[in-house]
Each structure stands twice: as structure tokens, then as C-alpha cells.
Design an enzyme around this catalytic site. Structure first.
Site, short mmCIF file in Angstrom:
data_model
loop_
_atom_site.label_atom_id
_atom_site.label_comp_id
_atom_site.label_asym_id
_atom_site.label_seq_id
_atom_site.Cartn_x
_atom_site.Cartn_y
_atom_site.Cartn_z
N HIS A 148 0.81 -1.22 0.00
CA HIS A 148 0.00 0.00 0.00
C HIS A 148 0.85 1.27 0.00
O HIS A 148 0.30 2.37 -0.10
CB HIS A 148 -0.95 0.01 1.19
CG HIS A 148 -2.18 -0.81 0.98
ND1 HIS A 148 -2.15 -2.19 0.90
CD2 HIS A 148 -3.48 -0.46 0.81
CE1 HIS A 148 -3.37 -2.65 0.71
NE2 HIS A 148 -4.20 -1.63 0.64
N SER A 170 -7.80 0.59 -1.52
CA SER A 170 -7.10 -0.09 -0.45
C SER A 170 -7.84 -1.34 0.00
O SER A 170 -9.05 -1.45 -0.18
CB SER A 170 -6.93 0.86 0.75
OG SER A 170 -8.18 1.09 1.38
N ASP A 171 -7.10 -2.25 0.60
CA ASP A 171 -7.74 -3.38 1.25
C ASP A 171 -8.10 -2.97 2.68
O ASP A 171 -7.72 -1.90 3.15
CB ASP A 171 -6.82 -4.61 1.24
CG ASP A 171 -7.58 -5.91 1.35
OD1 ASP A 171 -8.78 -5.87 1.69
OD2 ASP A 171 -6.98 -6.97 1.11
N TRP A 172 -8.80 -3.84 3.36
CA TRP A 172 -9.39 -3.55 4.66
C TRP A 172 -8.35 -3.07 5.68
O TRP A 172 -7.46 -3.82 6.07
CB TRP A 172 -10.09 -4.81 5.16
CG TRP A 172 -10.79 -4.65 6.46
CD1 TRP A 172 -11.83 -3.81 6.75
CD2 TRP A 172 -10.51 -5.36 7.66
NE1 TRP A 172 -12.21 -3.95 8.06
CE2 TRP A 172 -11.42 -4.91 8.64
CE3 TRP A 172 -9.58 -6.34 8.01
CZ2 TRP A 172 -11.42 -5.40 9.95
CZ3 TRP A 172 -9.58 -6.83 9.29
CH2 TRP A 172 -10.50 -6.36 10.24
N LEU A 173 -8.45 -1.80 6.08
CA LEU A 173 -7.62 -1.18 7.13
C LEU A 173 -6.13 -1.14 6.80
O LEU A 173 -5.31 -0.84 7.68
CB LEU A 173 -7.82 -1.90 8.47
CG LEU A 173 -9.23 -1.85 9.08
CD1 LEU A 173 -9.25 -2.65 10.38
CD2 LEU A 173 -9.68 -0.43 9.32
#
Length: 204
Positions: A148, A170-173
Site C-alpha cells: 500500500h 485499499s484493502d481492509w484497514l
């Protein structure tokens, strides 16, 4: 709602036309419920069977993963994802999740540039050439740098070299994890800055 096999089950058919039809039917049902975006397909190449998300993927062969992934992207999106029965596809997760240490989801991945270019990048190149609308980076670090925060790959490689015209999500958190887990940001605000400068467009 129709329940289809997982990606590893679809891959075992060795039938891209079947994968495309499944994606078409899925898109139709999604639009009927008001949804316009599917976080699929997962086009990671798996080289460690201990990884708990192997069933989400098309397996270990870069060619099969590329072909099946393209078929599903085309099935979801059609020619321009503008019709009433099409949805945006999301190629995920870039990159190296399927070779994480000890098979742990999100663990760091150490891999040579040659292996990346010969094994792990081809499905994503195919996805870009198929016109995929969105790409999601992976949870993990790749050779020491979180996906990220990887401007060289997200902006330099995928967008500028491969010609990706869509957007990154983005992916989760995982933007918060730049501070909380990867420790390359002092605060969440700093993590946001790093992710945006790397090329991220949308945070979920």
C-alpha cells in the site's frame, strides 16, 4: 442468490468460457440488488499451500491464473461496464500474498524481481490489458516495503508502464496498518499521505 464454486474450483474446470459465464451471471444478480462493484477476481499466484486463502485463487500456474482472471473480468464488465447487467471488477491482491512467510495471511513476502516478473506479475498485466477498472494492493510487504506504500509498483509499474487507466482501492484497514503494523508511518494521517503519494485513490 446463485452460489458458484470458489475460484480454485472454477480453475479446476480449465474452462475460461465457464468462468466468463459465471461472472456474467454474478454481475446480473449484483446489479439486481443495486450493487455496481465486485471485489473479484483474486488473481494472486499461490506458491505456498499453507496459505489459508488458497481457495480464493485460481492456483499456482501463472498462465491459468491469467486466462481465468481475464475471463472473469470480461464477464463482470463486458465491453465498457456501462450496461444494466455489468459491474466493475477488481483485480487483487497486488502482490505476493500467496508466498507469505509460513503461509500466514499478510505476512511479509521475500521474492526476487525475476520471479515477480515471470510468475506473479503476468496475471495483473493480463488484467490491465483486459481493461480492469480497479486494482487492490495486498496486505503484505513485498521485499520490505508494504504494497500500500509501493509507489514504484503502483504508480511507476502498473499505471505508467502497464498503462492502467482505472483506480486503486485499499484493502481492509491496510492504510492504517502502515502505521500500526508496518511502522513506516508515525500516525494514521502520515499513513494516509504515504498511501496517496504511492498511488492509492480510494480508502475502504
Amino acid at each position: 442468490v446463485t452460489i458458484y464454486p470458489t475460484e480454485i474450483g472454477i480453475a479446476s474446470s480449465f474452462d475460461p468460457a465457464l468462468a466468463r459465464r459465471i461472472a456474467e451471471f454474478t454481475a446480473r444478480e449484483m446489479r439486481a440488488t443495486g450493487n455496481h462493484w465486485n471485489f473479484s477476481p483474486n488473481i494472486e499466484v499461490v506458491r505456498d499451500a499453507r496459505w489459508g486463502r488458497t481457495g480464493e485463487t485460481f492456483g499456482e500456474d501463472p498462465y491459468l491464473v491469467s486466462v481465468m482472471g481475464r475471463a472473469m473480468i470480461e464477464g463482470y464488465q463486458g465491453d465498457d461496464f456501462g450496461g444494466p447487467d455489468r459491474v466493475l471488477a477488481c483485480a487483487k491482491h497486488f502482490v505476493g500474498g500467496g508466498i507469505a512467510y509460513n503461509g500466514l495471511n499478510g505476512a511479509p513476502a521475500d521474492v526476487s524481481e525475476r520471479s515477480l516478473h515471470e510468475i506473479f506479475f503476468p496475471p495483473f498485466i493480463e488484467a490491465v490489458e483486459a481493461g480492469v477498472a480497479t486494482i487492490m494492493p495486498a496486505h503484505n510487504e513485498i521485499n520490505g516495503l508494504p504494497c500500500h506504500a509501493h509507489r514504484r509498483y503502483l504508480t511507476g509499474l502498473i499505471r505508467e508502464t502497464w498503462g492502467f487507466q482505472g483506480f486503486f482501492v485499499s484493502d481492509w484497514l491496510d492504510i492504517q496498518r502502515l502505521a500500526e503494523v508496518h511502522r513506516i508511518a508515525a500516525t494514521e494521517k502520515d499513513a494516509d499521505r504515504i498511501a496517496v503519494l504511492a498511488g492509492l485513490d480510494i480508502h475502504i
